[in-house]
Each structure stands twice: as structure tokens, then as C-alpha cells.
Design an enzyme around this catalytic site. Structure first.
Site, short mmCIF file in Angstrom:
data_model
loop_
_atom_site.label_atom_id
_atom_site.label_comp_id
_atom_site.label_asym_id
_atom_site.label_seq_id
_atom_site.Cartn_x
_atom_site.Cartn_y
_atom_site.Cartn_z
N GLU A 1 1.07 -0.92 0.23
CA GLU A 1 0.04 -0.36 -0.08
C GLU A 1 1.00 1.08 -0.37
O GLU A 1 1.89 1.27 1.03
CB GLU A 1 -0.66 0.38 1.12
CG GLU A 1 -1.74 1.31 1.03
CD GLU A 1 -2.90 1.07 3.00
OE1 GLU A 1 -2.65 0.47 3.03
OE2 GLU A 1 -3.74 2.19 2.28
N ARG B 1 5.72 -13.20 9.57
CA ARG B 1 5.75 -11.63 9.67
C ARG B 1 7.17 -11.70 9.91
O ARG B 1 7.25 -12.35 10.74
CB ARG B 1 5.52 -10.54 10.54
CG ARG B 1 3.90 -11.09 9.68
CD ARG B 1 3.61 -9.34 10.68
NE ARG B 1 3.59 -7.91 10.58
CZ ARG B 1 3.25 -7.54 9.85
NH1 ARG B 1 2.30 -7.40 8.85
NH2 ARG B 1 3.63 -6.35 9.52
N LYS C 1 3.83 1.19 9.96
CA LYS C 1 3.95 1.72 9.04
C LYS C 1 3.28 3.07 10.45
O LYS C 1 4.00 4.26 9.87
CB LYS C 1 3.32 1.51 7.90
CG LYS C 1 4.27 0.97 6.76
CD LYS C 1 3.46 1.18 5.07
CE LYS C 1 3.03 0.19 4.60
NZ LYS C 1 2.01 0.31 3.14
P1 ATP Z 1 -0.35 -1.57 6.90
O1 ATP Z 1 -1.19 -2.94 5.59
O2 ATP Z 1 -0.61 -2.00 8.37
O3 ATP Z 1 -0.27 -0.30 5.94
P2 ATP Z 1 1.57 -3.38 6.09
O4 ATP Z 1 3.48 -3.59 6.46
O5 ATP Z 1 0.74 -4.68 6.26
O6 ATP Z 1 1.19 -2.51 6.76
P3 ATP Z 1 1.51 -3.43 3.52
O7 ATP Z 1 1.92 -2.19 2.46
O8 ATP Z 1 0.34 -3.95 2.98
O9 ATP Z 1 1.81 -2.74 4.62
O10 ATP Z 1 2.56 -4.49 2.64
C1 ATP Z 1 3.20 -5.33 1.41
C2 ATP Z 1 2.98 -6.67 2.21
O11 ATP Z 1 4.17 -7.56 2.81
C3 ATP Z 1 2.42 -7.48 2.34
O12 ATP Z 1 2.25 -8.50 1.81
C4 ATP Z 1 2.49 -6.99 3.55
O13 ATP Z 1 1.78 -9.28 4.37
C5 ATP Z 1 4.25 -7.57 3.53
N1 ATP Z 1 4.55 -7.37 4.68
C6 ATP Z 1 4.13 -6.27 5.93
N2 ATP Z 1 4.90 -6.53 7.11
C7 ATP Z 1 6.66 -7.80 7.05
C8 ATP Z 1 6.80 -7.98 7.72
N3 ATP Z 1 7.16 -7.57 8.51
N4 ATP Z 1 7.39 -9.44 7.30
C9 ATP Z 1 6.72 -9.95 6.41
N5 ATP Z 1 6.09 -8.92 5.38
C10 ATP Z 1 5.72 -8.01 5.60
#
Ligand code: ATP
Ligand code: MG
Length: 577
Positions: free
Chosen positions: A52, A279, A289
């Protein structure tokens, strides 16, 4: 009997061959391998990385990137970059650009497969209309608080909305008017009509669309309704031809809903499947984030690419290499349970890679002057320094030596303890690559601070001469005072001083910031070769100190070096104390 035995052997052989083929695969690779072998989706493999654009990528995202792109590379598939831009309030093109740059820097390429969830808004809208007409979705006039209050608990069923049994005609009319901008944000939502008593909370009439009037960075003011993650994600996967939608474990309970919506579109010939892995969580780090944005907005760090941030851009600026990040991610692996990984492992991977590539140079962080009283005034010699003993063919560079040099203040003690092998009155040390010197005298100012150390040198001990074989216990780094260039060092350390900030929900995470995470040291002395090669991206090892790289702010007139990492893990010592 013999027959049976040989049959069993054949079976064993087949199984052995199989386990041989999948040996070293992680569980996701095994699933993909088997799907391909079974000819699912016409033998296609297509993954996606779906950020995102509401912040910069961090090391957790790097783990997802390595999985999504890595598995496609490994099995001859493709990986899409899909911006999950379904919430215009928080998203921005600045983030889109940074995400692209960071993925490339990590060494991955999506070719021309750059997509946006917003590209599918028309198709998603059409699907929503279809579901409304089929009585599978309805407009709810309640507030989100009221809806949440009716959700029930995992063990008690939810309550049906009073608007649940509206006619398709009425729902369609309201949904169209929602999108025409007739209603205020928060006044109505579109919900899927599934089951308010489902044991899976996500099935209790999940919200599909909400009203947002903020303009979107790509679609402008065209839409007034925006799809929620659960409605947009699986469908976007489907529209794009994604076969394996790999995400993190918190989406396990969403998977049935993912499948429920995909069922509305897919048939036997092709359907995307969701697979979840753990994760990345790191000690002494926050990865949310929202919190990272707060650090930036409140000026607690210098920006998203502040070298203390766990962002890819911060790590790049600090001097981490893509290879060290990828090696680290390889080592921690992918599992089906959550864990907390030690940041020391990442730091180890950084040291390991920098050790093999960084150019060895001399820099003195806390200088004190040494005058070699028996060395001719005005004379300069040139000594040869090895660029990198770990790397064959990396060559040598030249370094000037003269009568006055700088050494580290900590490398001299007037009253040393027993096992002090550095410089002390009457003692000898080797100046790396040059001569053995002996301390004869100390000059102090009125306050008793040492201003100069007077030494004599032994001309027979120059590097390369037979006298250089003479044994002395200590070897010091140094720079020639007349030739040294002044610079600034930014000494970075961990941003938090609490092992797991996320595990302390009662404390404000800002209280857990390490007050010593940045020390700025002006007036460090670097050898001329460093100044001449201080271009962004250059990796140096300041010998006996640590790994350094020129900062983005560095200019020839104002050299600034970031300490990427100290040579040794000083925290490990702290913990053992
Ligand atoms: P949010 O959705 O709260 O804004 P997010 O960290 O999930 O935060 P995204 O931009 O949706 O952000 O993440 C993109 C991809 O990265 C998703 O597939 C998510 O599962 C993966 N991702 C995010 N944080 C992690 C992490 N700490 N470890 C592994 N994969 C991650
Ligand atoms: Mg997310």
C-alpha cells in the site's frame, strides 16, 4: 515375497527422488512446486508484491519481496508489482516512487508488470453491483461503531443489521447514490450478506465499500466509494492472473473470505490461492508503518531514510548492502509461526558482506597529535596500504607519512593498566604500514589535558625492511597531520533501547527510543584517499573502528560519513555483563 520387496523399493525410490527434488525448499516453495507439477493454472506461476503506497518500505517488506520475487525467479514464473491503492486518504505518489526504487535496489525487477488496485475499480464496482442484484450485498446505514457493536464475539453470534433485508432495487439505488457523492463519509457502507453467526468473524457481513471523498492520486474524484482490502485483494489477484497470493500470517483467518469472493469469479481452469508465512519482527525495532510515520512526522528522526530507520531507504543510506539484507532473510527463513528475530543477525550479515567488499582505510575519530621528534621536518614518505586483504586483486593505495600524525586519544594512556598494549610513556607500538615508534614525552595544556605526544621512531622498522619483523604488542591506525582531511562522522546505533517495543503496549513507544542512537562527531581526520573517493555508495572500513559510507549530505567541502556498523557487536558485550 521378493516381488513385494522390490515394489516397496520402487516406491521408496520414487519417494526419495521426490524428497531429493524438494530438498532445501521452504514450505511455500514446496506448495508452488507441487501445484506446478500437478499442472494447476495451466502450469503458470504468477506472484505479486502488493504494497500500500502509504509509507516507505521496511525490512519486513524486504522479506515479502524476497519471497514474492524470489519464488517467481526460482520456478520460472513472474511477479507483479501491485500498488494496493484503495485508501486515497493515506496514499501518495511519493510513496509509489520510493517503493519502486527500493525494490530495484534490492535487486528485483517486475518488468512491465506494474499494476494498481485502482485500475480494477470499474471491475470491482461491477462485481459489487452484480452481488447486490443477486441479493448477496446490502447497504447499511449504521455507523461503523454500531456495526462493530453488532459483530458479536468468536463464541457468540452477531446481530443482524436492521437494513439487512433491503430489496436489491433499494440497495442498488443507494449504492449508486453513495458513489455519486450524495451521502457523507461514514453514513453508509456496502456489506456482503453472508452469515452473522459464522464462527469465522470475517464472514459476519464484512464491509465491501465505504464512502471516501478525498481525491485519489490516480483516479482523482471519479470515485466516491472505495473497496475494502478483503473485497479488493482476491479479486485484483484474479483480474491479474495471479496464481499464488503469498502474504503474512495475520491473513490466515481472512483466507475463507478470500476464497468466498474468488468463487464469484473463478472456475476450475484458474484460481488464485492464498498462502501465509510469518512476518519479520526484529528486536530493538518497530515495524508498524503507523509508528514509523509518526517518527517522521514528529521529527524524531530525520526522515523516512534516516539511517536509524528500519526502512530500506534508511538502510541504504546507512551503508547496508542489498546482499546483506537478502542473506539475512535467507537465513531466517519462512515458517508458519510468529517469531522475533534478533537484529544482531542482520548486523552480522552486514558485517560479513562489508568485510568482503569494504576498502580498508585510516581515519581517526578522536584525534591527538603525535610528534616524531627524530623524523626530519618537511619530509613526506609514501607508504602502501592494502585495500582489502579479503579480496584478491583489490590492490593497494598510497598514504602519506610525515613528522606529525594523529592517533586516537583512547590509544594512549599515561598510567596504563597491566595489559594495555597500546601507546604509553616509554612504550613502543607499530604504526600500521609504517614504523615502530616509542613514546618519550607528553605535552599538556594548563588544565592538564594532553595536547601532544612526543615520540621517536626507529627508521629500521619501516614496513618491508627486515627491522619491521621486530615484535611489538600493539598496532595503531594513524593519519599524517599535514595531509589529513577534516570530516564529520555520524555514529548510528539502534533506534530503540528496549528489546521488543511492540510487546510493551502500555508504554508510549517514543519513550523507548535510544537517546544515544546518533552521535555526531566533528573534526575527525581521514587520510586523503578517503576524501578523494568519498562518493555516495562507497564502502569503507575505518580500520579498528567500523564500516563507514559517505552520507547523502556529504560534499567535498563538508565530508560526512555514516557509521554503518561498528566492527564488533558492542550490545552483545552489554548483554553478557
Ligand atoms: P499496513 O497494511 O498496516 O499499512 P503493511 O506493513 O501490511 O502495513 P503493506 O504495504 O500492506 O503494509 O505490505 C505489503 C506486503 O508486505 C504485504 O503482503 C505484507 O504481508 C508484507 N509485509 C508487511 N510487513 C511485513 C513484515 N514485517 N514481514 C513480512 N512481510 C511483511
Ligand atoms: Mg497490509
Amino acid at each position: 515375497m521378493a516381488e513385494i520387496k522390490s515394489n516397496n523399493n520402487q516406491l521408496d525410490d520414487a519417494q526419495n527422488a521426490e524428497s531429493q527434488e524438494t530438498k532445501g525448499f521452504n514450505f511455500v516453495e514446496e506448495i508452488v512446486y507441487n501445484d506446478l507439477k500437478d499442472g494447476k493454472n495451466g502450469g503458470r506461476l504468477n506472484t505479486r508484491f502488493p504494497p500500500e503506497p502509504n509509507g516507505y518500505l521496511h525490512i519486513g517488506h524486504a522479506k515479502a519481496i524476497c519471497m514474492d520475487f524470489g519464488i517467481a525467479e526460482k520456478f520460472g514464473g513472474t511477479c507483479n508489482l501491485r500498488f494496493d491503492d484503495t485508501n486515497p486518504v493515506k496514499e501518495d505518489v511519493e510513496y509509489v516512487d520510493s517503493i519502486r526504487e527500493d525494490i530495484k535496489w534490492l535487486g528485483f525487477d517486475w518488468g512491465n508488470r506494474e499494476y494498481y488496485a485502482s485500475d480494477y475499480f470499474p471491475q470491482l464496482f461491477d462485481l459489487a453491483v452484480r452481488l447486490i442484484k443477486e441479493g448477496k450485498a446490502y447497504v447499511d446505514d449504521q455507523t461503523s461503531e454500531e456495526i462493530a457493536a453488532q459483530k458479536g464475539t468468536p463464541t457468540t453470534p452477531g446481530t443482524e443489521s436492521p437494513y439487512r433485508n433491503r430489496t436489491p432495487e433499494e440497495n442498488l439505488d443507494l449504492f449508486m447514490r453513495m458513489n455519486a457523492g450524495e451521502f457523507e463519509e461514514g453514513s453508509r457502507v456496502l456489506r456482503a450478506k453472508i452469515d452473522m453467526s459464522s464462527s469465522n468473524m470475517h464472514f459476519r457481513d464484512p464491509i465491501m465499500y465505504r464512502i471516501i471523498k478525498h481525491p485519489h492520486h490516480r483516479t482523482g474524484t471519479k470515485w466516491k466509494v472505495y473497496p475494502m482490502y478483503d473485497f479488493a485483494h482476491g479479486q485484483s489477484d484474479y483480474f491479474e492472473g495471479v496464481t499464488h497470493s503469498i502474504c503474512t500470517l495475520e491473513f490466515v483467518p481472512h483466507r475463507p473470505l478470500y476464497d468466498y469472493f474468488v468463487d464469484e469469479l473463478a472456475d476450475e481452469s484458474y484460481r488464485p490461492r492464498q498462502i501465509e508465512f510469518n512476518r519479520l519482527n526484529l528486536t530493538y525495532t518497530v515495524m508498524s508503518k503507523r509508528k514509523l510515520l509518526q517518527l517522521v512526522k514528529e521529527g524524531l528522526v530525520a526522515g523516512w531514510d534516516d539511517p536509524r530507520m528500519p526502512t530500506i531507504s534508511g538502510m541504504r543510506r546507512r551503508g547496508f548492502t542489498p546482499r546483506s539484507i537478502r542473506n539475512f532473510i535467507d537465513r531466517i527463513g519462512y515458517t508458519k509461526y510468529e517469531a522475533l528475530n534478533s537484529v544482531s543477525l542482520l548486523e552480522y550479515a552486514v558485517r560479513e558482506d562489508l568485510n568482503s567488499i569494504a576498502t580498508r582505510v585510516m581515519a581517526v575519530i578522536n584525534p591527538v597529535k603525535v610528534v616524531i621528534t627524530n623524523y626530519p621536518e618537511g619530509k613526506t614518505e609514501t607508504v602502501e596500504m592494502e585495500n582489502n586483504p579479503e579480496q584478491e586483486g583489490s590492490g593497494m593505495h598510497q598514504m602519506p607519512f610525515s613528522r606529525e600524525i594523529y592517533i586516537e586519544r583512547e590509544d594512549f594512556m599515561e598510567n596504563p593498566p597491566k595489559k594495555f598494549f597500546r601507546l604509553a610513556p616509554g612504550g613502543e607500538v607499530r604504526l600500521k604500514g609504517a614504523y615502530i615508534i616509542k613514546c618519550e614525552d607528553v605535552v599538556k595544556d594548563a588544565d592538564g589535558n594532553i595536547t601532544e605526544i612526543h615520540c621517536t621512531y626507529d627508521p629500521e622498522t619501516r614496513s618491508g625492511l627486515p627491522g619491521s619483523q621486530r615484535k611489538v604488542k600493539g598496532t595503531l591506525h594513524w593519519v599524517s597531520a599535514a595531509h589529513a582531511v577534516d570530516a564529520t562522522a555520524r555514529l548510528y546505533d539502534r533506534l530503540f533501547n528496549v528489546e521488543n517495543p511492540a510487546a510493551e503496549p502500555d508504554r508510549d513507544f517514543r519513550e523507548m527510543l535510544n537517546p544515544d542512537s546518533l552521535k555526531v562527531v566533528k573534526g575527525i581526520k581521514v587520510e586523503p584517499f578517503v576524501a578523494q573517493n568519498a562518493t555516495p555508495g562507497t564502502k569503507f572500513q575505518f580500520q579498528r573502528i567500523g564500516y563507514f559510507t559517505p552520507d547523502l549530505d556529504s560534499t567535498p567541502d563538508n565530508l560526512i560519513f555514516n557509521r554503518t556498523i561498528a566492527l564488533k557487536d558492542s550490545w552483545e558485550k552489554e548483554q553478557k555483563k
